[in-house]
Write a protein that holds these residues in place. Structure first.
Motif, PDB file in Angstrom:
ATOM      1  N   THR A 202       0.964  -1.325   0.185  1.00  0.00           N
ATOM      2  CA  THR A 202       0.275   0.194  -0.041  1.00  0.00           C
ATOM      3  C   THR A 202       1.060   1.407   0.298  1.00  0.00           C
ATOM      4  O   THR A 202       0.225   1.694  -0.733  1.00  0.00           O
ATOM      5  N   GLY A 203       2.033   1.217   0.407  1.00  0.00           N
ATOM      6  CA  GLY A 203       2.716   2.431   0.523  1.00  0.00           C
ATOM      7  C   GLY A 203       3.540   2.724  -0.318  1.00  0.00           C
ATOM      8  O   GLY A 203       3.239   3.649  -1.491  1.00  0.00           O
ATOM      9  N   ILE A 204       4.134   1.730  -1.552  1.00  0.00           N
ATOM     10  CA  ILE A 204       4.537   1.649  -2.376  1.00  0.00           C
ATOM     11  C   ILE A 204       3.691   1.936  -3.375  1.00  0.00           C
ATOM     12  O   ILE A 204       3.638   3.332  -4.256  1.00  0.00           O
ATOM     13  N   ALA A 205       2.128   1.777  -3.640  1.00  0.00           N
ATOM     14  CA  ALA A 205       0.800   1.566  -4.709  1.00  0.00           C
ATOM     15  C   ALA A 205       0.930   3.368  -4.572  1.00  0.00           C
ATOM     16  O   ALA A 205       0.568   4.186  -5.019  1.00  0.00           O
ATOM     17  N   ALA A 206       0.755   4.046  -2.842  1.00  0.00           N
ATOM     18  CA  ALA A 206       0.421   5.932  -2.988  1.00  0.00           C
ATOM     19  C   ALA A 206       1.667   6.772  -3.450  1.00  0.00           C
ATOM     20  O   ALA A 206       1.130   7.467  -4.039  1.00  0.00           O
ATOM     21  N   ALA A 207       2.487   6.121  -3.505  1.00  0.00           N
ATOM     22  CA  ALA A 207       3.249   6.765  -4.887  1.00  0.00           C
ATOM     23  C   ALA A 207       2.851   6.947  -5.935  1.00  0.00           C
ATOM     24  O   ALA A 207       4.038   7.093  -6.814  1.00  0.00           O
ATOM     25  N   LEU A 208       2.652   6.139  -6.418  1.00  0.00           N
ATOM     26  CA  LEU A 208       2.274   5.546  -7.844  1.00  0.00           C
ATOM     27  C   LEU A 208       1.608   7.077  -8.542  1.00  0.00           C
ATOM     28  O   LEU A 208       0.854   7.361  -7.200  1.00  0.00           O
ATOM     29  N   PRO A 209       1.687   7.298  -9.329  1.00  0.00           N
ATOM     30  CA  PRO A 209       0.553   8.312 -10.592  1.00  0.00           C
ATOM     31  C   PRO A 209      -0.503   7.526 -10.219  1.00  0.00           C
ATOM     32  O   PRO A 209      -1.365   6.346  -9.812  1.00  0.00           O
ATOM     33  N   ALA A 210      -1.571   8.564  -9.924  1.00  0.00           N
ATOM     34  CA  ALA A 210      -3.160   8.706  -9.256  1.00  0.00           C
ATOM     35  C   ALA A 210      -3.925   7.570 -10.487  1.00  0.00           C
ATOM     36  O   ALA A 210      -4.873   6.669 -10.124  1.00  0.00           O
ATOM     37  N   ASP A 211      -3.762   7.731 -11.805  1.00  0.00           N
ATOM     38  CA  ASP A 211      -4.259   6.886 -12.488  1.00  0.00           C
ATOM     39  C   ASP A 211      -3.172   5.362 -12.699  1.00  0.00           C
ATOM     40  O   ASP A 211      -4.006   4.956 -14.209  1.00  0.00           O
ATOM     41  N   ARG A 212      -2.224   5.116 -12.060  1.00  0.00           N
ATOM     42  CA  ARG A 212      -1.867   3.757 -11.944  1.00  0.00           C
ATOM     43  C   ARG A 212      -2.076   2.753 -10.887  1.00  0.00           C
ATOM     44  O   ARG A 212      -1.555   2.005  -9.982  1.00  0.00           O
ATOM     45  N   ARG A 213      -2.444   3.580  -9.670  1.00  0.00           N
ATOM     46  CA  ARG A 213      -3.214   2.914  -8.606  1.00  0.00           C
ATOM     47  C   ARG A 213      -4.064   2.152  -8.846  1.00  0.00           C
ATOM     48  O   ARG A 213      -4.988   1.645  -9.194  1.00  0.00           O
ATOM     49  N   PRO A 214      -3.887   0.916  -8.008  1.00  0.00           N
ATOM     50  CA  PRO A 214      -5.424  -0.172  -8.040  1.00  0.00           C
ATOM     51  C   PRO A 214      -5.863   0.217  -6.465  1.00  0.00           C
ATOM     52  O   PRO A 214      -6.562   1.795  -5.758  1.00  0.00           O
ATOM     53  N   ASP A 215      -7.434  -0.165  -6.829  1.00  0.00           N
ATOM     54  CA  ASP A 215      -8.284   0.126  -6.365  1.00  0.00           C
ATOM     55  C   ASP A 215      -8.490  -0.247  -4.869  1.00  0.00           C
ATOM     56  O   ASP A 215      -7.401  -1.138  -4.198  1.00  0.00           O
ATOM     57  N   ALA A 216      -8.120   1.333  -4.417  1.00  0.00           N
ATOM     58  CA  ALA A 216      -8.147   0.998  -2.815  1.00  0.00           C
ATOM     59  C   ALA A 216      -8.804  -0.214  -1.922  1.00  0.00           C
ATOM     60  O   ALA A 216      -8.456  -0.494  -1.553  1.00  0.00           O
ATOM     61  N   ALA A 217     -10.363  -0.282  -2.500  1.00  0.00           N
ATOM     62  CA  ALA A 217     -10.945  -1.401  -1.687  1.00  0.00           C
ATOM     63  C   ALA A 217     -10.713  -3.316  -1.934  1.00  0.00           C
ATOM     64  O   ALA A 217     -10.058  -3.064  -1.123  1.00  0.00           O
ATOM     65  N   ALA A 218      -9.631  -3.134  -2.905  1.00  0.00           N
ATOM     66  CA  ALA A 218      -8.750  -4.754  -3.549  1.00  0.00           C
ATOM     67  C   ALA A 218      -7.929  -4.479  -2.154  1.00  0.00           C
ATOM     68  O   ALA A 218      -7.125  -5.193  -1.562  1.00  0.00           O
ATOM     69  N   LEU A 219      -7.075  -3.041  -1.998  1.00  0.00           N
ATOM     70  CA  LEU A 219      -5.910  -3.035  -1.122  1.00  0.00           C
ATOM     71  C   LEU A 219      -6.421  -3.524   0.177  1.00  0.00           C
ATOM     72  O   LEU A 219      -5.726  -3.828   0.737  1.00  0.00           O
ATOM     73  N   GLU A 220      -7.469  -2.806   0.026  1.00  0.00           N
ATOM     74  CA  GLU A 220      -7.812  -3.151   2.017  1.00  0.00           C
ATOM     75  C   GLU A 220      -8.323  -4.274   2.140  1.00  0.00           C
ATOM     76  O   GLU A 220      -7.811  -4.856   3.045  1.00  0.00           O
ATOM     77  N   ALA A 221      -8.354  -4.656   1.086  1.00  0.00           N
ATOM     78  CA  ALA A 221      -8.920  -6.533   1.495  1.00  0.00           C
ATOM     79  C   ALA A 221      -7.559  -7.783   0.804  1.00  0.00           C
ATOM     80  O   ALA A 221      -7.806  -8.873   1.321  1.00  0.00           O
ATOM     81  N   LEU A 222      -5.915  -7.308   0.920  1.00  0.00           N
ATOM     82  CA  LEU A 222      -5.374  -8.216   1.117  1.00  0.00           C
ATOM     83  C   LEU A 222      -4.821  -8.538   2.193  1.00  0.00           C
ATOM     84  O   LEU A 222      -5.826  -7.621   3.288  1.00  0.00           O
ATOM     85  N   PRO A 223      -4.437  -9.863   2.162  1.00  0.00           N
ATOM     86  CA  PRO A 223      -4.296 -10.090   3.498  1.00  0.00           C
ATOM     87  C   PRO A 223      -2.797  -9.535   4.137  1.00  0.00           C
ATOM     88  O   PRO A 223      -2.205  -8.503   3.538  1.00  0.00           O
ATOM     89  N   ASP A 224      -2.734  -9.955   5.077  1.00  0.00           N
ATOM     90  CA  ASP A 224      -1.316  -9.036   6.251  1.00  0.00           C
ATOM     91  C   ASP A 224      -0.177  -9.302   4.776  1.00  0.00           C
ATOM     92  O   ASP A 224       1.071  -8.071   5.377  1.00  0.00           O
ATOM     93  N   THR A 225       0.535 -10.611   4.813  1.00  0.00           N
ATOM     94  CA  THR A 225       1.500 -10.670   4.042  1.00  0.00           C
ATOM     95  C   THR A 225       0.716 -11.746   2.325  1.00  0.00           C
ATOM     96  O   THR A 225      -0.194 -11.826   2.840  1.00  0.00           O
ATOM     97  N   VAL A 226       1.008 -10.220   1.468  1.00  0.00           N
ATOM     98  CA  VAL A 226       0.516 -10.515   0.382  1.00  0.00           C
ATOM     99  C   VAL A 226       1.784 -11.662  -0.758  1.00  0.00           C
ATOM    100  O   VAL A 226       2.417 -11.349  -0.543  1.00  0.00           O
ATOM    101  N   PRO A 227       0.571 -12.898  -1.352  1.00  0.00           N
ATOM    102  CA  PRO A 227       1.935 -13.518  -2.256  1.00  0.00           C
ATOM    103  C   PRO A 227       1.424 -12.993  -3.038  1.00  0.00           C
ATOM    104  O   PRO A 227       0.748 -12.703  -3.976  1.00  0.00           O
ATOM    105  N   LEU A 228       3.169 -13.264  -3.772  1.00  0.00           N
ATOM    106  CA  LEU A 228       2.802 -11.998  -5.576  1.00  0.00           C
ATOM    107  C   LEU A 228       2.701 -13.228  -6.821  1.00  0.00           C
ATOM    108  O   LEU A 228       3.922 -14.026  -6.242  1.00  0.00           O
ATOM    109  N   THR A 229       2.383 -13.113  -7.927  1.00  0.00           N
ATOM    110  CA  THR A 229       2.166 -13.457  -8.600  1.00  0.00           C
ATOM    111  C   THR A 229       2.963 -12.276  -9.847  1.00  0.00           C
ATOM    112  O   THR A 229       2.649 -11.004  -9.349  1.00  0.00           O
ATOM    113  N   TYR A 230       3.458 -12.799 -10.879  1.00  0.00           N
ATOM    114  CA  TYR A 230       3.572 -11.293 -11.859  1.00  0.00           C
ATOM    115  C   TYR A 230       3.055 -11.466 -13.321  1.00  0.00           C
ATOM    116  O   TYR A 230       3.314 -13.083 -13.754  1.00  0.00           O
TER     117      TYR A 230
END
Length: 335
Positions: A202-230
């Motif tokens: 969420t900290g890195i996402a907040a530094a992104l330009p507004a048009d490139r940030r993920p949906d705020a609700a989706a960020l809130e729904a993330l678990p404490d440790t976020v498993p990543l794929t690419y």
């Protein structure tokens, strides 16, 4: 006189046979991947990247670096040949400022020595299966689409013929490639974090330009440790010499986006790598010089030498024929 006819006829026959050997024997061997291929090309451009050191230090606002100047060196080398198959080593290194190595990848490909497409993988070669072109184009490529392998996603796509133009005095066919999908290259995925804390994401996402940030609700729904794929997206524009198949110039734009590996489907979070590079002017000139030399050799063995030998043989046949007729018409020896 009869002896001279035999000599002329025999010499002409040898020349004619040599013409066939050069055209049908020597040329086909040259018109395929040789066993000593070893080419290095260089690209330069910029890269946006996730700075792991900044993430670890907590500097989340500065974790995404933009327009970092980079150099990419790609070495393609034949390491083994077996019949119609050549096994290539494909080594790439991305270097940043102060000669810092940012990423290195090593891949092995089994390639048909004539079509340059996939070939059966020899035992113990370490080559990865693929489908289509992966390291180059065949000699005298056509103005058509070709099957193409995207190494980032490990999927087959298409190199689309776009146009023909001139590069450093050489006629070049231009092909475009687009591929996207889950990142499947093990070297690239190993260089990226498998999980991050939610507050880091969420900290890195907040530094992104507004048009490139993920949906705020989706960020809130993330678990404490976020498993990543690419997810990977690759766009290529490739200039290929029309006579030899040598790649003269390449333009590449490749992005990797981190996704939260959650149900029901991954959620795109933030870009972790965005590379835009193009072949250096020096590499383009070097490849064009190689194409010029290769084209001369191909013409010599395909057309020049066989035609020269044929031109030498035909007059000898004519002279031998004339002498044979002259001998038959001569009066018989009274003795």
């Amino acid at each position: 006189m009869r002896k001279s006819v035999w000599v002329l006829t025999g010499t002409a026959t040898v020349l004619l046979a040599a013409s066939g050997v050069v055209r049908l024997g020597v040329y086909p061997e040259l018109a395929r991947i040789p066993s000593d291929v070893d080419i290095t090309v260089r690209y330069t451009g910029t890269m946006d990247m996730l700075d792991a050191a900044a993430v670890e230090s907590g500097d989340l606002a500065g974790a995404l670096l933009g327009d970092v100047p980079v150099t990419v060196d790609r070495r393609v080398q034949v390491v083994d040949t077996s019949g119609d198959t050549a096994v290539f080593s494909d080594h790439r290194v991305i270097t940043g400022p102060d000669d810092r190595e940012l990423l290195a990848t090593d891949e092995q490909w089994a390639v048909d020595r004539e079509s340059f497409e996939d070939a059966p993988v020899p035992d113990d070669s370490g080559a990865a299966p693929h489908d289509g072109l992966v390291i180059g184009w065949p000699i005298a490529p056509d103005e058509r689409d070709y099957p193409f392998w995207d190494s980032a996603t490990r999927t087959a796509t298409t190199a689309v013929y776009d146009r023909t133009e001139t590069v450093e005095g050489r006629t070049a066919h231009v092909y475009t490639v687009h591929a996207e999908g889950p990142l499947a290259d093990p070297d690239r995925t190993a260089a990226l974090p498998a999980a991050l804390p939610r507050d880091v994401v969420t900290g890195i996402a907040a530094a992104l330009p507004a048009d490139r940030r993920p949906d705020a609700a989706a960020l809130e729904a993330l678990p404490d440790t976020v498993p990543l794929t690419y997810a990977a997206t690759t766009d290529l524009r490739i200039w290929v010499d029309s006579a030899t198949g040598i790649v003269l110039d390449t333009e590449q734009h490749q992005t990797f986006v981190a996704q939260a590996s959650v149900e029901p489907e991954p959620v795109a979070l933030l870009p972790v790598s965005d590379v835009e590079v193009r072949s250096t002017d020096e590499s383009v000139r070097s490849q064009a010089d190689d194409a010029e030399a290769a084209a001369r050799s191909l013409w010599l063995l395909r057309t020049g030498a066989p035609l020269a030998l044929l031109v030498l043989a035909l007059p000898l046949y004519a002279v031998a024929s004339w002498q044979a007729r002259k001998t038959r018409r001569a009066p018989a020896d009274p003795a």
